[in-house]
Scaffold this active site. Structure first.
Site, mmCIF file in Angstrom:
data_model
loop_
_atom_site.group_PDB
_atom_site.id
_atom_site.type_symbol
_atom_site.label_atom_id
_atom_site.label_comp_id
_atom_site.label_asym_id
_atom_site.label_seq_id
_atom_site.Cartn_x
_atom_site.Cartn_y
_atom_site.Cartn_z
ATOM 1 N N GLY A 109 -8.373 6.226 9.439
ATOM 2 C CA GLY A 109 -7.266 5.580 9.193
ATOM 3 C C GLY A 109 -7.171 4.667 7.947
ATOM 4 N N LYS A 110 -6.092 4.197 7.209
ATOM 5 C CA LYS A 110 -6.200 3.530 6.359
ATOM 6 C C LYS A 110 -4.815 2.769 6.330
ATOM 7 C CE LYS A 110 -7.059 3.283 1.420
ATOM 8 N NZ LYS A 110 -7.646 3.817 0.157
ATOM 9 N N ASP A 143 4.953 -7.172 16.605
ATOM 10 C CA ASP A 143 5.019 -5.765 15.785
ATOM 11 C C ASP A 143 4.815 -4.641 16.423
ATOM 12 O OD1 ASP A 143 5.167 -4.475 13.411
ATOM 13 O OD2 ASP A 143 3.104 -4.660 12.686
ATOM 14 N N LYS A 154 -12.792 -1.339 12.299
ATOM 15 C CA LYS A 154 -11.801 -1.733 11.509
ATOM 16 C C LYS A 154 -12.385 -2.773 10.292
ATOM 17 C CE LYS A 154 -7.436 -3.827 11.388
ATOM 18 N NZ LYS A 154 -6.321 -4.509 12.105
ATOM 19 N N SER A 196 -2.556 -1.107 4.688
ATOM 20 C CA SER A 196 -2.547 -2.216 3.419
ATOM 21 C C SER A 196 -3.662 -3.039 3.235
ATOM 22 C CB SER A 196 -1.547 -3.116 3.821
ATOM 23 O OG SER A 196 -0.217 -2.494 4.050
ATOM 24 N N PHE A 197 -4.305 -3.475 4.334
ATOM 25 C CA PHE A 197 -5.335 -4.432 4.027
ATOM 26 C C PHE A 197 -6.707 -3.990 4.590
ATOM 27 C CE2 PHE A 197 -1.468 -6.689 4.622
ATOM 28 C CZ PHE A 197 -1.420 -7.189 3.198
ATOM 29 N N ALA A 198 -6.676 -2.943 5.415
ATOM 30 C CA ALA A 198 -7.952 -2.414 6.209
ATOM 31 C C ALA A 198 -8.191 -0.801 6.425
ATOM 32 C CB ALA A 198 -7.787 -2.811 7.556
ATOM 33 N N VAL A 199 -9.456 -0.508 6.286
ATOM 34 C CA VAL A 199 -9.485 1.016 6.478
ATOM 35 C C VAL A 199 -10.355 0.990 7.668
ATOM 36 C CG1 VAL A 199 -10.956 3.038 5.776
ATOM 37 C CG2 VAL A 199 -9.910 1.145 3.924
ATOM 38 N N VAL A 200 -9.969 2.105 8.702
ATOM 39 C CA VAL A 200 -10.384 2.353 10.081
ATOM 40 C C VAL A 200 -11.769 3.667 10.029
ATOM 41 C CG1 VAL A 200 -9.959 2.772 12.377
ATOM 42 C CG2 VAL A 200 -8.420 1.218 10.887
#
Length: 831
Positions: free
Chosen positions: A28-29, A168, A50, A31-35
């Protein structure tokens, strides 16, 4: 590169500080992180890693959000909240080691269900046992809806006890885990603290990046979360409390029942107006049935006034939330446990079970009628050859057939209607555009505010700092001469002008706006206006363009010293202005105009449709004032007017103009975002936090243009939606595909050719110089990978947008070299 090879590259690239975990592949990807999916080497369990790069957290608020998320997750432990196992840090990255949820998020069950049941053994079994209520929408079986509502309620009740508000709540933040891993019977399931049905996938709340501690008496004012699921008080920038989470729960509950959110719009202002106009009346699609007690719960949660909205006590005690589901636990699927463990132990994430896009060689044999051309229109890019993309006489005819996993939940995945396929993709794009506001607008405005609030600044001559430069919509002369006509109302017919004179006026206007050039103008007593850049800067920029074409000057390096950040931003501002002006020319043709208007596009030597405003009247140019900026009242405060299709322009032509304008504004946004990204890096690495007057003015101008372009892009989406949904709308497989690269490429060559003709015929060297520079900047934009769409859209759809291929780039480089030589020769004549 194969998937396996890519996974190995990822594993080598990601190095955690300790040897307790291994990284396997990206799942997963954001705005600010890649999982990433990983493995705990201590107990062999699957984990999610993360990874958040510190370089992306230049804004202090973003870093605070991450620290808040870590702090919250460390303190809370609940079976229906994704747990934080560990946290590791390096000088460049944060690594959050978290529970692994192999089934992705709730959107997979809602939007991708029909695809997953064909491939995923566990999901297939679940939906065979609890089939959806209808094939006409993507709503879930009532048992699944109530089960996940109760699990969500359990998590919220725990957060409530800790005075936490998530802020959120949305399907993308509700993850699903495989069941029957740490237990194999209902009794153990409930003893572990779980609620709901023991043999169904387990829901867990994730992503606490926007969460905060908020006691009962506290109110907050921060705009955060995803607009489609935001409470109206947040959308309207009002103070709010923890009840905002209950609104979000209502939207999720509605979407689980109907397969789509209760309210949809293309910006948060329109969304707020729709919610307010509904007056607490919640409508349900005719093909969807919701039982009364479930519908009453939805209505109670989706109440506009937070004071009248259902409270937490009533919600937790609601008969649906407290319904006994044990009768559904009596049935037993003998192979469900083995399927669940197989999924958990496999190396496949849920998205890998989806049908993959066809390979390029396969798509070459697909007839054009089977492809979704609107995909290319929305992104403006498609995997085609250089000849296809840039040939001026032969339109592209082949494209990859994309995986259609992104249709609107209201529509059937198996629909054969081309119109519905196009409309569904467009709806999803509109939904994804909300993220732009959240991801980029806040960052851009926050950085500009940091500059503006930095205190009095002096330039090298000691001049006091002035307010950020903004184009005015009126002047002092308005009072004596009556209200000055707006840009939309004023039109100039220049059909009698020669191409050279028309080009001269249009480019002269641009030079006044940006660089302060003013050729052959009348004497005037008006005081001089400060321009964004100046003639000396223009000379430096054009000389640098020539040097780059001759390979004598490298692009700006990453060394963000105070001495070179301003020239870099100036260069980007000039390119952004060129793209913005091109978009403005297209946009002006879309707005309603007097029937008698007959206009002309001076840069391409072509007559335009009624409604064109390729140049302004001579009054602006002669007086040297920045022209009146187009207002967007109808796009922001009167959104309804955007849905009225302009009857003066035929629908096919209007659709084409709207699409072209939208793509050009998006390209301008990418350049503006890139310039702010560059500035942000310098600003947050600059310990003194001091900037020059010039840089401050540049930043404020970039902020203004970014917000304006975003507003106009949203206006155009409304316009396109009105056209696409009009009863008279006709879809054709022969509709041309529009590429933003080709628009820019053709425009650049037109400007260059007209400038060459002007140079020979009229000798207006100053205007020719500006024309050649404009052409060079436009071509350079095409080659700069920092200006690709994914600079703004950091999500899965950016992966469908590719850069030019090598043959395209070589062709563009040849033209850059040729035009640079012309510009060099012209400069020698001007000495």
């Amino acid at each position: 590169m194969s998937s396996e090879s890519h996974d190995k590259v990822v594993a080598k690239a990601i190095r955690l500080p300790t040897e307790n975990y291994s990284v396997e592949k990206e799942i997963g990807k954001g705005s600010f992180a890649v999982v990433y999916k990983g493995l705990s080497l201590r107990d062999g369990r699957n984990i999610a890693i993360k990874a958040v790069s510190r370089s992306k957290l230049k804004n202090k608020k973003l870093l605070e959000n991450l620290e808040v998320e870590i702090a919250i997750l460390k303190k809370i432990k609940h079976p229906h909240i994704v747990g934080l196992i560990d946290c590791e840090r390096t000088s460049s990255d944060f690594y959050l080691i978290m529970e692994y949820c192999a089934l992705g998020d709730l959107t997979f069950f809602i939007k991708k269900r029909k695809n997953l049941v064909l491939k995923h053994p566990l999901i297939k079994t679940v939906f065979e046992h609890y089939p959806p209520p209808s094939t006409e929408h993507n709503g879930l079986n009532r048992v699944l809806v109530v089960n996940y509502l109760q699990q969500l309620s359990s998590a919220l009740k725990f957060l409530r006890s800790k005075n936490l508000v998530h802020r959120d709540i949305k399907p993308q933040n509700l993850l699903l885990c495989t069941p029957l891993l740490d237990y194999n019977d209902p009794k153990t399931f409930h003893e572990l603290g779980f609620v709901g049905i023991y043999n169904l996938p387990i829901l867990k709340i994730a992503d606490f990046g926007f969460a905060r501690f908020l006691p009962n008496t506290s109110l907050a004012e921060t705009l955060c979360g995803s607009p489609l699921y935001m409470a109206p008080e947040i959308l309207n920038y009002q103070k709010y409390n923890a009840k905002a989470d209950l609104w979000s729960v209502g939207t999720v509950l509605y979407e689980m029942c109907c397969g789509r959110p209760p309210f949809k719009a293309s910006n948060h202002l329109e969304l707020f107006q729709k919610i307010k106009k509904a007056n607490d009346e919640i409508t349900v699609p005719s093909n969807c049935y919701i039982e009364p007690k479930l519908f009453n719960l939805i209505r109670g949660l989706l109440t506009f006034d937070p004071d009248s909205r259902m409270g937490f006590t009533d919600f937790f005690n609601n008969e649906v939330v407290t319904e006994d589901l044990t009768r559904y636990e009596q049935s037993y699927e003998p192979d469900l446990e083995s399927k669940s463990k197989d999924v958990a132990e496999s190396n496949m994430f849920v998205s890998e079970y989806l049908v993959k896009p066809l390979k390029q060689q396969e798509s070459a044999h697909i007839p054009p009628t089977q492809t979704d051309e609107n995909t290319s229109v929305q992104t403006g890019v498609r995997r085609t050859s250089g000849k296809e993309r840039l040939a001026t006489n032969h339109p592209p005819h082949q494209q990859i057939h994309p995986e259609d996993n992104s249709q609107n939940p209201e529509q059937s995945y198996q629909s054969a209607s081309q119109k519905r396929l196009k409309s569904s993709y467009n709806d999803l794009i509109l939904e994804k555009e909300y993220v732009v506001v959240e991801k980029k607008t806040v960052e851009v405005n926050s950085l500009a505010d940091d500059f503006a609030n930095n205190g009095p600044i002096t330039n090298n001559q000691g001049a006091q700092v002035i307010k950020p430069l903004r184009y005015r919509t009126s002047s002092s002369s308005d009072a004596s001469g009556g209200r000055r006509a707006s840009l939309v109302e004023r039109r100039l017919s220049i059909s009698s002008l020669s191409p050279s004179n028309a080009l001269s006026k249009a480019l002269g206007l641009a030079s006044v706006r940006l660089f302060g050039y003013q050729h052959n103008t009348k004497a005037t007593s008006s005081p001089p206006q400060q321009t964004l850049l100046n003639p000396q800067i223009f000379q430096e920029l054009t000389e640098n363009a020539v040097l780059r074409a001759d390979h004598k000057l490298n692009p700006f390096s990453e060394q963000m010293l105070d001495s070179n950040i301003t020239p870099a931003v100036e260069s980007l501002a000039a390119k952004a202005f060129v793209m913005y002006s091109f978009a403005e020319m297209k946009f002006s043709q879309i707005l309603p105009t007097p029937p008698s208007s007959t206009d002309y596009d001076p840069l391409s030597d072509k007559r335009l449709s009624n409604g064109s405003c390729a140049i302004e009247d001579e009054e602006d140019l002669d007086q040297g004032r920045p022209p009146s900026n187009q207002t967007l009242t109808s796009a922001t405060t009167k959104i309804s007017s955007a849905t009225n299709v302009d009857t003066q322009i035929p629908a096919p032509e209007l659709k084409k103009l709207c699409t072209e304008s939208l793509l050009l504004y998006l390209k301008a946004l990418t350049i503006l975002a890139a310039s702010m990204k560059l500035t942000s890096k310098w600003w947050y690495e600059n310990e003194s936090k001091n900037c020059t007057l010039k840089l401050n003015i540049l930043v404020q101008w970039i902020r203004d243009r970014f917000n304006e372009c975003l507003d106009k892009a949203e206006f155009l989406r409304l316009k396109l939606h009105a056209i696409n949904t009009s009863p008279n709308s006709q879809w054709s497989d022969d509709d041309p595909v529009i590429f933003v690269e080709k628009l820019i490429y053709d425009r650049a060559l037109d400007i260059s050719r007209n400038a060459a003709r002007m140079e020979m015929e009229s000798g207006n060297y100053n205007t020719c110089e500006l024309a050649y520079a404009t052409s060079l900047w436009m071509l350079e934009i095409l080659l700069d990978e920092n200006f690709q769409f994914n600079e703004v859209y950091d999500d899965e759809y950016a992966s469908n947008i590719t850069s030019l291929d090598e043959s395209d780039k070589e062709m563009i480089k040849k033209y850059i070299s040729s035009i640079a030589n012309r510009l060099k020769a012209l400069k020698s004549k001007m000495v």
